[in-house]
Design an enzyme around this catalytic site. Sequence first.
Site, PDB file in Angstrom:
ATOM      1  N   ARG A  83       4.074   7.845   0.433  1.00 25.87           N
ATOM      2  CA  ARG A  83       4.519   6.948   1.498  1.00 25.87           C
ATOM      3  C   ARG A  83       6.025   6.941   1.706  1.00 25.87           C
ATOM      4  O   ARG A  83       6.497   6.531   2.763  1.00 25.87           O
ATOM      5  CB  ARG A  83       3.963   5.555   1.272  1.00 25.87           C
ATOM      6  CG  ARG A  83       2.457   5.536   1.457  1.00 25.87           C
ATOM      7  CD  ARG A  83       1.923   4.135   1.517  1.00 25.87           C
ATOM      8  NE  ARG A  83       0.510   4.154   1.808  1.00 25.87           N
ATOM      9  CZ  ARG A  83      -0.434   3.922   0.912  1.00 25.87           C
ATOM     10  NH1 ARG A  83      -0.114   3.658  -0.335  1.00 25.87           N
ATOM     11  NH2 ARG A  83      -1.693   3.948   1.256  1.00 25.87           N
ATOM     12  N   GLU A 126       0.898   1.949 -12.741  1.00 21.49           N
ATOM     13  CA  GLU A 126       0.154   0.718 -12.984  1.00 21.49           C
ATOM     14  C   GLU A 126      -1.263   1.024 -13.462  1.00 21.49           C
ATOM     15  O   GLU A 126      -1.849   0.276 -14.218  1.00 21.49           O
ATOM     16  CB  GLU A 126       0.045  -0.120 -11.698  1.00 21.49           C
ATOM     17  CG  GLU A 126       1.363  -0.564 -11.103  1.00 21.49           C
ATOM     18  CD  GLU A 126       1.959   0.479 -10.167  1.00 21.49           C
ATOM     19  OE1 GLU A 126       1.521   0.598  -9.011  1.00 21.49           O
ATOM     20  OE2 GLU A 126       2.877   1.192 -10.611  1.00 21.49           O
TER      21      GLU A 126
END
Length: 181
Positions: free
Chosen positions: A69, A106
């Site tokens: 992104r 994460e």
Amino acid sequence: MAADSQSKLQLLQGHIRDFQDFPKKGVLFRDICPILKDPASLTAVTDLFEEHVKKHYKQVDLIVGMDARGFLFGPLLAQRLGIGFVLVRKKGKLPGPTVSVAYDLEYGKAEAEIQEDAVAPGQKVVLIDDLLATGGTLYAACELMRKQKAEVLGCMVVIELKELKGTDRLKPHGVFSLVQY
């Protein structure tokens, strides 16, 4: 912050959607796709990043975008600034000789890489991505820049998840975020 900047922030905040339990149960996902779909919101993001760079950095040689992104916002910003854009990609996605670094995400582990000749020693770079969570991806990019002997001026993201303390992991590099949760 100027009234114009505030209205731009409000515009983009109105184009961020929440998805509960994505990509796994217990996670609240902040979706930037509506920003990309709306030309005014996308322009607002680019304007706000451009204002920040021009105000805080005397000289920037390259914008470095994170896979994937960061590739959406980085080239637009680089074009506005009249400078180049460089990709940091997941391992195995770039041709030619590369430099890589492993890092924690994460949800697991990953490896990022950059083409060996993408950044020259001493170049001043700003890193860009859509989201800062724990800071793993941007930290890896900072490590790649260190290996290339480039100077990281700062990091920029559209969204920062403050509770995950990603900025702590990126010190001494500063982080500029447009929206914080």
